[in-house]
Enzyme design. Structure first.
Site, PDB file in Angstrom:
ATOM      1  N   GLU A 205     -79.264   4.877  40.304  1.00 40.01           N
ATOM      2  CA  GLU A 205     -80.106   5.664  39.395  1.00 40.01           C
ATOM      3  C   GLU A 205     -80.767   6.790  40.186  1.00 40.01           C
ATOM      4  OE1 GLU A 205     -83.853   3.938  38.168  1.00 40.01           O
ATOM      5  OE2 GLU A 205     -83.770   4.926  36.226  1.00 40.01           O
TER       6      GLU A 205
ATOM      7  N   GLU B  10     -90.414  -3.055  31.671  1.00 43.10           N
ATOM      8  CA  GLU B  10     -89.536  -1.936  31.260  1.00 43.10           C
ATOM      9  C   GLU B  10     -89.086  -1.265  32.545  1.00 43.10           C
ATOM     10  OE1 GLU B  10     -88.522  -1.526  28.347  1.00 43.10           O
ATOM     11  OE2 GLU B  10     -90.061  -2.100  26.900  1.00 43.10           O
TER      12      GLU B  10
ATOM     13  N   THR C 224     -89.343  -2.977  41.853  1.00 39.76           N
ATOM     14  CA  THR C 224     -90.779  -3.248  41.739  1.00 39.76           C
ATOM     15  C   THR C 224     -91.011  -4.333  40.679  1.00 39.76           C
ATOM     16  OG1 THR C 224     -91.073  -0.871  42.094  1.00 39.76           O
ATOM     17  CG2 THR C 224     -93.039  -2.134  41.603  1.00 39.76           C
ATOM     18  N   GLY C 225     -90.252  -4.250  39.591  1.00 40.07           N
ATOM     19  CA  GLY C 225     -90.380  -5.248  38.525  1.00 40.07           C
ATOM     20  C   GLY C 225     -90.145  -6.661  39.043  1.00 40.07           C
TER      21      GLY C 225
ATOM     22  N   THR D  90     -86.746  -1.219  38.849  1.00 39.95           N
ATOM     23  CA  THR D  90     -86.280  -2.605  38.755  1.00 39.95           C
ATOM     24  C   THR D  90     -86.738  -3.415  39.962  1.00 39.95           C
ATOM     25  OG1 THR D  90     -84.423  -2.095  37.324  1.00 39.95           O
ATOM     26  CG2 THR D  90     -84.183  -4.015  38.750  1.00 39.95           C
TER      27      THR D  90
ATOM     28  N   LYS E 120    -103.557   0.940  34.939  1.00 30.76           N
ATOM     29  CA  LYS E 120    -103.450   1.648  36.222  1.00 30.76           C
ATOM     30  C   LYS E 120    -102.337   2.690  36.130  1.00 30.76           C
ATOM     31  CE  LYS E 120    -100.903   0.778  39.904  1.00 30.76           C
ATOM     32  NZ  LYS E 120    -100.624   2.139  40.385  1.00 30.76           N
TER      33      LYS E 120
ATOM     34  N   CYS F  41     -86.121   7.226  32.272  1.00 31.91           N
ATOM     35  CA  CYS F  41     -85.363   5.964  32.336  1.00 31.91           C
ATOM     36  C   CYS F  41     -84.124   6.039  31.459  1.00 31.91           C
ATOM     37  CB  CYS F  41     -86.255   4.805  31.909  1.00 31.91           C
ATOM     38  SG  CYS F  41     -87.011   5.044  30.289  1.00 31.91           S
TER      39      CYS F  41
END
Ligand code: NAD
Length: 494
Positions: free
Chosen positions: A394, A262, A244-245, A242, A189, A296
């Site tokens: 970030e 990642e 969302t991870g 991060t 996706k 990133c």
């Protein structure tokens, strides 16, 4: 699957030449091109114009892609390794053949300049070719008169790939190639902000892979959520924020999906007092601003030794003034726009925060609201406090804080004082000092006197909240496998 037939089809003006990069952005599900009743717009960030309507996959379409992958899995896993490797090489050839189309479309949908699009597209081709040479060999643990013990690395089944918008093609390839070469099937996706190249990649692969081995589905964040919760998916390879991870990890728990995450970074670069400011400024500039700092692994905090701080800052300002920010489609553009409106708003917020808190901006900082696209000028911030937002967070855009340091232990502590640990770099002529400092940095990749050097043979991953697991190298390949230990008692039972 017959690769021979596939290449004949290409040579005779078959499926590859029929693929039109300017229209018909459709999903590939079970080897078929599929639209959807609902669509979502894709924009050119340099003009804010809608350039395509893209299918917004339904849950039933995701189910169909997963079911096709499950059906294809036994056959693909049993396909000899050499054939799976050959299939990846064929995809590389196909991409290379259509490189000009990919370059133009990537710039149109992502905004990046031509050189940066070349880095991504030809990088993707190279990655496919090199991963095609890789495999995870059996480990013979014991070979004795009594017993043979072998650990094998078997494919997991169906992997889901979820990709961000900053390197849409390369980061899809970093998932597709290891998944397929190890015998897994994949449903991938793209980001809703950059779906076009990935949809075309799926279309181009249709005659190179058996139906169901690789499906490409497009849609919004909900589609990602359905994937991470889907009981038919055995692994998620995710690149993104991060936060969302963390959602991905929670959602994947129900069927104990394997995960490669990642995630974000706040990479420090530490510059020693012995550097030549004029020589190093361009290198530091590109460390921070490659891909318009939507990277990133961008240098996001630049720690410069007090002895050379002023000179490095001034050289950076001078170099940055030679850089053209503009439409990536124009030949002389160095840096394109911010890729999407929410990200543009976020970067503006960091600039406003710097201004509101009185941080000194030595270059940039003024955004032209009347510009055609989401453009932000290169912005340099002069020694803001360590706890300011621009240092601690970030920004993911072209705004870089420069920070002074004098004491080595102190700068190492400041560099490591973050929830992230993706990359870091150290720059200086004293190689002992460079290596000594580098050895203390908490990051998955530490570059010494260079930056952004990647390879399909180098493990890439993050410490701390920058991720779990890695991509690339044998270690990355193994993330798509189970360990299966098989013991044979040579005398046993008979
Ligand atoms: P994002 O997390 O918003 O989105 C990434 C992908 O996840 C998209 O495809 C999105 O649709 C999907 N998604 C969103 N919410 C989801 C959910 N709840 N469940 C499942 N999927 C969901 O990230 P982004 O804005 O596209 O990318 C920027 C971020 O990615 C930055 O933080 C950057 O540092 C990070 N990044 C990391 C690496 C790395 O290798 N470590 C590489 C590139 C980018």
């Amino acid at each position: 699957m017959s690769l021979e037939n596939a290449s004949v089809a290409t040579m005779e003006g078959g499926p590859s030449s029929a693929v039109d990069f300017d229209r018909d952005y459709l999903m590939t599900i079970d080897g078929e091109l599929v639209g959807s009743d609902q669509t979502v717009p894709a924009y050119n960030p340099a003009t804010k114009a809608v350039i395509a309507e893209v299918p917004d996959a339904t849950r039933a379409q995701l189910d169909a892609a997963v079911a096709a992958a499950r059906r294809a899995f036994p056959g693909w896993a049993a396909t000899p390794l050499a054939e799976r490797q050959a299939a990846l090489s064929a995809i590389a050839d196909r991409m290379e053949e259509r490189a000009e189309d990919f370059l133009a479309l990537l710039t149109r949908e992502q905004g990046k300049s031509r050189p940066q699009a070349e880095w991504e597209i030809f990088g993707s081709v190279a990655w496919l070719r090199e991963i095609a040479k890789q495999s995870v060999p059996d480990e013979v643990v014991e070979e004795s008169d009594e017993r043979r013990v072998v650990t094998r690395f078997t494919p997991l089944g169906v992997a889901g790939g979820i990709v961000p918008w900053n390197f849409p093609v390369l980061l899809a390839v970093w998932k597709i190639a290891p998944a397929l070469v190890t015998g897994n099937c994949m449903v991938v996706k793209p980001s809703p902000f950059t779906p076009l190249c990935t949809l075309k990649l799926g279309e181009l692969c249709r005659d190179l892979l058996p139906a169901g081995v690789l499906s490409v589905v497009s849609g919004g964040d909900d589609l990602g959520r359905w994937m991470t919760a889907h009981p038919g998916i055995d692994k998620i390879a995710f690149t993104g924020h991060t936060d969302t991870g963390k959602h991905v990890m929670r959602s994947a728990a129900d069927n104990l999906k394997r995960l490669t995450l990642e995630l974000g970074g706040n990479d420090p670069a530490i510059v020693l007092g012995d550097v030549d400011p004029a020589e190093i400024a361009p290198k530091l500039f590109w460390a921070a601003f490659q891909n318009n700092a939507q990277f990133c692994n961008s240098t996001k905090r630049l720690y410069v030794h007090d002895d050379v701080y002023d000179a490095v800052r001034d050289e950076l300002v001078a170099f940055a003034q030679t850089i053209k920010v503009g439409d990536g489609a124009e030949a002389d553009t160095d840096l394109g726009p911010i890729q999407n409106e929410p990200q543009f708003e976020k970067v503006l917020e960091y600039i406003e925060d710097c201004k509101a808190n009185g941080h000194r901006i030595v270059l940039g900082g003024d955004v032209d609201a009347s510009a055609a696209g989401w453009f932000v000028p290169v912005t340099l911030v002069d020694d803001p406090p360590e706890d300011s937002r621009i240092v601690a967070e970030e920004p993911f855009g072209p705004i870089l804080p420069l920070l002074r340091w004098r004491d080595e232990d102190d700068v190492v502590a400041r560099a490591n004082d973050t929830r992230y640990g993706l990359g870091a770099s150290v720059w200086g002529k004293d190689l002992d000092a460079v290596q000594r400092i580098g050895a203390q940095l908490e990051a998955g990749t530490v570059w010494l006197n260079e930056v952004h050097q990647y390879s399909p043979y180098q493990a890439f991953g993050g410490y701390k909240e920058s991720g779990i697991g890695c991509e690339n190298s044998l270690h990355g390949l193994m993330e798509y496998t189970n360990w299966q230990t098989v013991t044979l008692n040579r005398a046993g039972g008979v």
